[in-house]
Design a protein around this motif. Structure first.
Motif, PDB file in Angstrom:
ATOM      1  N   SER B  13       0.854  -1.177   0.000  1.00 19.07           N
ATOM      2  CA  SER B  13       0.000   0.000   0.000  1.00 19.07           C
ATOM      3  C   SER B  13       0.894   1.233   0.000  1.00 19.07           C
ATOM      4  O   SER B  13       1.497   1.566   1.004  1.00 19.07           O
ATOM      5  N   THR B  14       1.000   1.873  -1.139  1.00 22.72           N
ATOM      6  CA  THR B  14       2.028   2.909  -1.302  1.00 22.72           C
ATOM      7  C   THR B  14       1.460   4.308  -1.498  1.00 22.72           C
ATOM      8  O   THR B  14       2.215   5.271  -1.601  1.00 22.72           O
ATOM      9  N   LEU B  16      -0.587   6.361   0.335  1.00 20.31           N
ATOM     10  CA  LEU B  16      -0.856   7.356   1.386  1.00 20.31           C
ATOM     11  C   LEU B  16       0.432   8.100   1.734  1.00 20.31           C
ATOM     12  O   LEU B  16       1.142   7.757   2.672  1.00 20.31           O
ATOM     13  N   ASN B  17       0.744   9.122   0.947  1.00 18.61           N
ATOM     14  CA  ASN B  17       1.929   9.947   1.202  1.00 18.61           C
ATOM     15  C   ASN B  17       1.484  11.332   1.649  1.00 18.61           C
ATOM     16  O   ASN B  17       0.292  11.592   1.827  1.00 18.61           O
ATOM     17  N   ASP B  18       2.445  12.216   1.828  1.00 21.84           N
ATOM     18  CA  ASP B  18       2.143  13.554   2.326  1.00 21.84           C
ATOM     19  C   ASP B  18       1.156  14.295   1.425  1.00 21.84           C
ATOM     20  O   ASP B  18       0.278  15.006   1.913  1.00 21.84           O
ATOM     21  N   TYR B  21      -2.280  13.147   2.190  1.00 23.10           N
ATOM     22  CA  TYR B  21      -2.755  13.777   3.433  1.00 23.10           C
ATOM     23  C   TYR B  21      -3.195  15.221   3.184  1.00 23.10           C
ATOM     24  O   TYR B  21      -4.198  15.683   3.721  1.00 23.10           O
ATOM     25  N   ARG B  92      -2.359  13.564  10.617  1.00 23.19           N
ATOM     26  CA  ARG B  92      -0.913  13.377  10.771  1.00 23.19           C
ATOM     27  C   ARG B  92      -0.471  13.723  12.190  1.00 23.19           C
ATOM     28  O   ARG B  92       0.572  13.265  12.641  1.00 23.19           O
ATOM     29  N   HIS B 100      -8.113   4.154   8.158  1.00 22.66           N
ATOM     30  CA  HIS B 100      -7.625   2.979   7.428  1.00 22.66           C
ATOM     31  C   HIS B 100      -7.412   3.273   5.957  1.00 22.66           C
ATOM     32  O   HIS B 100      -8.257   3.892   5.321  1.00 22.66           O
ATOM     33  N   ASP B 101      -6.299   2.789   5.428  1.00 21.62           N
ATOM     34  CA  ASP B 101      -6.186   2.677   3.983  1.00 21.62           C
ATOM     35  C   ASP B 101      -6.914   1.390   3.587  1.00 21.62           C
ATOM     36  O   ASP B 101      -7.440   0.674   4.445  1.00 21.62           O
ATOM     37  N   ARG B 103      -5.857  -1.429   2.710  1.00 19.73           N
ATOM     38  CA  ARG B 103      -5.260  -2.629   3.308  1.00 19.73           C
ATOM     39  C   ARG B 103      -5.739  -2.839   4.739  1.00 19.73           C
ATOM     40  O   ARG B 103      -6.117  -3.940   5.122  1.00 19.73           O
TER      41      ARG B 103
END
Lengths: 433, 200
Positions: B13-14, B16-18, B21, B92, B100-101, B103
């Motif tokens: 699961s890649t 959800l980065n800044d 957000y 954050r 949850h993402d 996954r």
């Protein structure tokens, strides 16, 4: 309470200790007054003239920081007619509290500052007789603020009361980066539990239950992520692992999962948090692999369960605070912690990690606490058993009178009940009583 | 993944980065905008109808515990978010009740499907009611919405009511609309919660 000699025995507790309203009422005086009770973390009232509203047992307390940085625990009850003076949960820039009913005003030290139209009370009124009552002793250990109404304990201070637990709190703080990286509260998850508060406290040092209570977590994790993950070291012959449980004195206790959880990397054991891959990549690029790996471990639970009797539990990187609401209803609040002076990504990862157990573990625990309390209503079956590893010959006595046993021992319950009984049978020693 | 036989094995699961957000914080503000949605900002009728059907289906599938089909309502790069504050802050920096993402949302379903999730024994029955739904056009191929909700939950023979408002971001994937973000704002988010281990 002489009857407690019969109700609290070496390896068993009578069910009425949990269900009797009369015992609950005495606990409010003896346990939630006459020992040190955790109230708040210093970071929640960081600025002068800030406050948070808290409970000390059933009492409503305003925890304030005055302009001189001194912390007070004021009873939130107007000395005039009894109304709740402060009706907010937290605030800052609040040097005064004004009761909404007749406008009586108090400083955040508790001092009565103004009584509207005071002349009608005569010329000789001494406002000081109307100061808000205070919990007389407030003491802080490394940011953790406690209070007591007990004169003898109050004069000695919290550190004396924590005994060996103070060293464990030091280790917990070291896991989180030590003094130059102070922790702060980063929100809370609050739940009711329909059970006596001790049903929650019982579980805090119970190394026996994870293999059974947490089957849903264990099976799901095994299916989706394979072996060697979170908590799977609690299955099988747990008493031959290097994990241990320990009584720390004054009712406090400790479970050490670190020998298994941190045998290699605790972070690698952790079920993947949302955003894990992105944060690992970014942080590794920014600070290099070695530093990043240390941050990842810091973002993972400490592997220490430190239980400060009667209401503060360190679990992972969180603090769980137990507050009784009635004989059969309890407030279980999980305070999340973040760390100062680290890249904010570390805290994001840490906060996502702290959402894990409350979603996957605690709900099943709560279901079992509530089921226990339901069962305790049955009048025909008297006893709650706490005899696991009672009288174990290999248990060792260490520095400061700590006793170390195997991880599934009931030593946690036995040690806190010893303290509980002592408190319940003690003479009143409060300047307010 | 080498284990192609099992659908319950996780995927990486890649997403959800800044930047994601930041996008969530933008939505958080957008959902709380003032006044009625101007007609000019309203989505095309067919998109609005499709998104409404999806929102209702998602609620019904959760109520019926058809959780695999329920998961299908969510985009592969989705977020399911129950803030622990009212109004919500930046996830954050502050803990949520659930965040949850896809996954971890699958983890939640897999936990219940083990059959030994004691918080769901007996099974919690729920009924979602959605109302006051407002829609507006988001980015290209995105529809945003907010609605009020009431959930009646039955557990251990007792009813209780949860309520609040929910914010949605729907996105079009291939020919289908999916939920990209669902933010559930309980009116008592910062108060004591009961057993909420069903899906809100």
């Amino acid at each position: 309470m002489k009857e407690l000699d019969n109700l609290v025995q070496a390896g068993r507790i009578h069910r009425t200790v949990y269900t009797d309203e009369r015992i609950f009422s005495v606990e409010q005086q003896k346990v939630f007054s006459e020992t040190w009770v955790y109230l708040a973390h210093a970071s929640e009232i960081k600025e002068p003239n800030s406050f948070v509203a808290r409970k000390m047992g059933l009492r409503s307390v305003i925890v304030t920081r005055d302009k001189e940085n001194k912390i007070h625990a004021l009873l939130n009850r107007c000395t005039h007619r009894g109304a709740t003076v402060c009706r907010e949960k937290k605030g800052d820039k609040t040097p005064f509290f004004t009761c909404p009913y007749h406008g009586w005003t108090f400083r955040n030290t508790g001092e009565c500052a103004a009584i509207p139209h005071q002349d009608a009370y005569g010329e000789n009124l001494d406002k000081q007789t109307f100061n808000l009552k205070k919990v007389p002793f407030v003491s802080e250990y490394r940011g953790f603020v406690f209070a007591t109404l007990n004169s003898e304990k109050g004069k000695k201070g919290i550190k004396d009361h924590l005994k060996s637990a103070a060293n464990r709190i030091d280790e917990w703080i070291d896991h989180n980066g030590g003094d130059h990286r102070a922790i702060r509260i980063s929100g809370a998850q609050q739940y009711t539990v329909h059970a006596n508060w001790k049903c929650l406290y019982d579980n805090a040092g119970d190394g026996y239950h994870p293999e059974f209570s947490h089957q849903s977590l264990l099976q799901m994790t095994q299916q989706r992520y394979g072996a060697g993950m979170d908590l799977d070291y609690f299955s099988g012959g747990i008493d031959s692992t290097p994990m241990y449980s320990q009584s720390l004195g004054n009712g406090h206790s400790f479970l050490d999962q670190r020998p298994c959880m941190y045998e290699n990397s605790a972070f690698e054991r952790q079920r993947p948090q949302p955003g894990r891959e992105a944060i690992v990549e970014q942080l590794t690029n920014e600070v290099g692999e070695t530093k990043a790996k240390a941050f990842f471990e810091m973002a993972t639970g400490a592997g220490m369960n430190i239980n400060i009797f009667p209401n503060l539990l360190f679990i992972g990187n969180q603090m769980q605070v137990i507050t009784p609401l009635s004989v059969g209803l309890s407030d279980m609040t999980w305070y999340s912690t973040a760390v100062d002076n680290v890249p904010e990504l570390v805290n994001t990862l840490r906060i996502r990690t702290q959402e894990d157990f409350t979603a996957f573990g605690e709900p099943d625990d709560t279901a079992n606490f509530e089921a226990c309390f339901k069962g305790m209503q049955e009048r025909e079956v008297d006893w709650i058993d706490i005899s696991r590893h009672l009288g174990r010959k290999e248990d060792s006595v260490g520095e400061g009178g700590t006793v170390t046993s195997v991880i599934s021992s009931d030593i946690h319950m036995r040690t806190y009940y010893e303290e509980w009984k002592k408190l319940m049978q003690s003479k009143d020693n409060s300047p307010l009583s | 993944m080498t284990d192609t036989n099992s659908s319950i094995r996780h995927q990486d699961s890649t997403y959800l980065n800044d930047a994601y957000y930041d996008q969530l914080m933008h939505l958080n503000k957008d959902w709380q905008q003032d006044g009625p949605v101007p007609v000019i900002n309203q989505p095309k009728l067919e998109d609005k109808q499709a998104c409404e059907a999806l929102a209702f289906a998602e609620a019904r599938l959760a109520d019926d515990l058809r959780l695999e089909q329920w998961l299908d309502c969510y985009h592969d790069k989705s977020i399911y978010w129950i803030p622990a504050n009212y109004p919500a802050g930046d996830p954050r920096q502050e803990i949520t009740l659930e965040f949850h993402d896809k996954r971890r949302l699958e983890d939640r379903v897999a936990r219940i499907r083990t059959g030994v999730a004691y918080s769901m024994l007996p099974v919690i029955r729920t009924r979602h009611v959605l109302g006051n739904i407002e829609y507006w056009q988001g980015e290209v191929n995105e529809v945003c919405a907010r609605a009020s909700f009431i959930i009646d939950a039955l557990f251990n023979d007792k009813h209780r009511t949860l309520s609040g408002w929910v914010g949605y971001s729907f996105v079009k994937k291939g020919g289908d609309w999916k939920i990209s973000v669902k933010q559930i704002n309980l009116i008592d988010a910062d108060c004591l919660q009961e057993n909420n281990t069903f899906f809100l």
